[in-house]
Design a protein around this motif. Structure first.
Motif, PDB file in Angstrom:
ATOM      1  N   ALA A  65       0.828  -1.220   0.000  1.00 53.71           N
ATOM      2  CA  ALA A  65       0.000   0.000   0.000  1.00 53.71           C
ATOM      3  C   ALA A  65       0.858   1.265   0.000  1.00 53.71           C
ATOM      4  O   ALA A  65       0.519   2.244  -0.668  1.00 53.71           O
ATOM      5  N   ASP A  66       1.985   1.233   0.715  1.00 56.95           N
ATOM      6  CA  ASP A  66       2.826   2.425   0.837  1.00 56.95           C
ATOM      7  C   ASP A  66       3.839   2.587  -0.290  1.00 56.95           C
ATOM      8  O   ASP A  66       4.193   3.712  -0.642  1.00 56.95           O
ATOM      9  N   ARG A  67       4.324   1.480  -0.872  1.00 58.44           N
ATOM     10  CA  ARG A  67       5.457   1.568  -1.797  1.00 58.44           C
ATOM     11  C   ARG A  67       5.169   1.185  -3.243  1.00 58.44           C
ATOM     12  O   ARG A  67       5.991   1.440  -4.119  1.00 58.44           O
ATOM     13  N   PRO A  73       5.384   0.512 -12.154  1.00 65.08           N
ATOM     14  CA  PRO A  73       4.713   1.438 -13.080  1.00 65.08           C
ATOM     15  C   PRO A  73       3.198   1.228 -13.074  1.00 65.08           C
ATOM     16  O   PRO A  73       2.716   0.087 -12.999  1.00 65.08           O
ATOM     17  N   GLY A  74       2.461   2.311 -13.149  1.00 65.42           N
ATOM     18  CA  GLY A  74       1.004   2.250 -13.074  1.00 65.42           C
ATOM     19  C   GLY A  74       0.354   1.459 -14.191  1.00 65.42           C
ATOM     20  O   GLY A  74      -0.753   0.969 -14.048  1.00 65.42           O
ATOM     21  N   THR A  75       1.038   1.319 -15.313  1.00 67.34           N
ATOM     22  CA  THR A  75       0.476   0.588 -16.450  1.00 67.34           C
ATOM     23  C   THR A  75       0.859  -0.886 -16.457  1.00 67.34           C
ATOM     24  O   THR A  75       0.411  -1.639 -17.317  1.00 67.34           O
ATOM     25  N   ALA A  76       1.689  -1.303 -15.505  1.00 73.12           N
ATOM     26  CA  ALA A  76       2.200  -2.683 -15.500  1.00 73.12           C
ATOM     27  C   ALA A  76       1.144  -3.681 -15.046  1.00 73.12           C
ATOM     28  O   ALA A  76       0.338  -3.408 -14.164  1.00 73.12           O
ATOM     29  N   ALA A  77       1.191  -4.850 -15.664  1.00 71.35           N
ATOM     30  CA  ALA A  77       0.429  -6.006 -15.178  1.00 71.35           C
ATOM     31  C   ALA A  77       1.314  -6.667 -14.128  1.00 71.35           C
ATOM     32  O   ALA A  77       2.457  -7.030 -14.397  1.00 71.35           O
ATOM     33  N   VAL A  78       0.800  -6.800 -12.928  1.00 68.88           N
ATOM     34  CA  VAL A  78       1.571  -7.311 -11.805  1.00 68.88           C
ATOM     35  C   VAL A  78       1.312  -8.802 -11.644  1.00 68.88           C
ATOM     36  O   VAL A  78       0.167  -9.259 -11.691  1.00 68.88           O
ATOM     37  N   VAL A  79       2.393  -9.559 -11.434  1.00 69.74           N
ATOM     38  CA  VAL A  79       2.313 -10.984 -11.101  1.00 69.74           C
ATOM     39  C   VAL A  79       3.001 -11.143  -9.756  1.00 69.74           C
ATOM     40  O   VAL A  79       4.178 -10.800  -9.618  1.00 69.74           O
ATOM     41  N   VAL A  80       2.266 -11.629  -8.762  1.00 65.29           N
ATOM     42  CA  VAL A  80       2.820 -11.768  -7.416  1.00 65.29           C
ATOM     43  C   VAL A  80       3.102 -13.230  -7.092  1.00 65.29           C
ATOM     44  O   VAL A  80       2.424 -14.131  -7.574  1.00 65.29           O
ATOM     45  N   TYR A  81       4.133 -13.435  -6.271  1.00 64.85           N
ATOM     46  CA  TYR A  81       4.400 -14.783  -5.765  1.00 64.85           C
ATOM     47  C   TYR A  81       4.902 -14.718  -4.344  1.00 64.85           C
ATOM     48  O   TYR A  81       5.426 -13.702  -3.889  1.00 64.85           O
ATOM     49  N   CYS A  82       4.709 -15.830  -3.657  1.00 65.96           N
ATOM     50  CA  CYS A  82       5.221 -16.025  -2.301  1.00 65.96           C
ATOM     51  C   CYS A  82       5.963 -17.359  -2.318  1.00 65.96           C
ATOM     52  O   CYS A  82       6.472 -17.779  -3.353  1.00 65.96           O
ATOM     53  N   TRP A  83       5.989 -18.073  -1.185  1.00 72.36           N
ATOM     54  CA  TRP A  83       6.749 -19.317  -1.113  1.00 72.36           C
ATOM     55  C   TRP A  83       6.198 -20.421  -2.004  1.00 72.36           C
ATOM     56  O   TRP A  83       6.909 -20.999  -2.798  1.00 72.36           O
ATOM     57  N   GLY A  84       4.949 -20.789  -1.838  1.00 70.47           N
ATOM     58  CA  GLY A  84       4.435 -21.922  -2.602  1.00 70.47           C
ATOM     59  C   GLY A  84       2.971 -22.156  -2.348  1.00 70.47           C
ATOM     60  O   GLY A  84       2.288 -21.334  -1.736  1.00 70.47           O
ATOM     61  N   LEU A  95      -4.563  -9.226  -3.392  1.00 72.05           N
ATOM     62  CA  LEU A  95      -5.665  -8.413  -2.874  1.00 72.05           C
ATOM     63  C   LEU A  95      -5.199  -6.983  -2.615  1.00 72.05           C
ATOM     64  O   LEU A  95      -5.897  -6.020  -2.954  1.00 72.05           O
ATOM     65  N   ALA A  96      -4.013  -6.827  -2.036  1.00 75.69           N
ATOM     66  CA  ALA A  96      -3.496  -5.480  -1.758  1.00 75.69           C
ATOM     67  C   ALA A  96      -3.317  -4.684  -3.053  1.00 75.69           C
ATOM     68  O   ALA A  96      -3.660  -3.495  -3.114  1.00 75.69           O
ATOM     69  N   PHE A  97      -2.792  -5.321  -4.105  1.00 77.30           N
ATOM     70  CA  PHE A  97      -2.661  -4.628  -5.395  1.00 77.30           C
ATOM     71  C   PHE A  97      -4.030  -4.302  -5.979  1.00 77.30           C
ATOM     72  O   PHE A  97      -4.242  -3.207  -6.501  1.00 77.30           O
ATOM     73  N   ALA A  98      -4.955  -5.248  -5.911  1.00 80.50           N
ATOM     74  CA  ALA A  98      -6.307  -5.014  -6.443  1.00 80.50           C
ATOM     75  C   ALA A  98      -6.982  -3.859  -5.719  1.00 80.50           C
ATOM     76  O   ALA A  98      -7.676  -3.042  -6.340  1.00 80.50           O
ATOM     77  N   GLU A  99      -6.769  -3.752  -4.400  1.00 79.49           N
ATOM     78  CA  GLU A  99      -7.355  -2.655  -3.640  1.00 79.49           C
ATOM     79  C   GLU A  99      -6.762  -1.307  -4.043  1.00 79.49           C
ATOM     80  O   GLU A  99      -7.381  -0.277  -3.821  1.00 79.49           O
ATOM     81  N   LEU A 100      -5.573  -1.325  -4.644  1.00 78.90           N
ATOM     82  CA  LEU A 100      -4.969  -0.103  -5.166  1.00 78.90           C
ATOM     83  C   LEU A 100      -5.428   0.170  -6.603  1.00 78.90           C
ATOM     84  O   LEU A 100      -4.981   1.129  -7.225  1.00 78.90           O
TER      85      LEU A 100
END
Length: 147
Positions: A65-67, A73-84, A95-100
């Protein structure tokens, strides 16, 4: 067993594909130099140093949310990952990206399946290594599972 129509199934699986991608598809997009995709590692600094996808941006979920506005970039398609697959950190990050108001997909399988399928891994030392694929998770002779 409940009755599910073919249309119910179509909607369900179409929705999943709209919000999820897998490690093979992400690797293919990165290898092709597909524009406008930013892969985000949402794990801790310690996990990031231990190993990550080369070229990924490190942005722990609690900091999105802060960073995100300064790192992605605002136009980028974001792909997130964690451990597994046993961790829901990527879902929380998505969810955090979608809320932004950002377009986002979860990379199912996370870092675990990225490494297990033999894709390159970068560590805190900066080295990039390609490991043999785990034959229980990826084809041993071919880079593609054919799906």
């Amino acid at each position: 067993m409940s009755t599910v129509t073919a249309e119910d199934a179509r909607r369900h699986f179409a929705a999943r594909l709209a919000f999820e991608t897998d490690v093979s598809d992400v690797a293919a997009h990165l290898a092709a130099g597909a524009p406008g995709i930013v892969v985000v590692d949402t794990r801790s600094a310690e996990s990031w140093a231990q190993g990550r996808i080369p070229g990924a941006v490190h942005l722990p979920t609690a900091e999105i949310a802060d960073r995100a506005g300064t790192l992605i970039p605002g136009t980028a398609a974001v792909v997130v990952y964690c451990w597994g697959p046993g961790c829901n950190g990527a879902q929380k990050a998505a969810l955090a990206f979608a809320e932004l108001g950002r377009p986002v997909k979860e990379m199912i399988g996370g870092f675990e399946y990225w490494a297990r399928e033999g894709f390159p891994v970068e560590s805190g030392a900066g080295a990039v290594a390609r490991r043999p694929a785990d034959p229980l998770t990826a084809p041993a002779e071919d880079a593609s599972c054919g799906c």
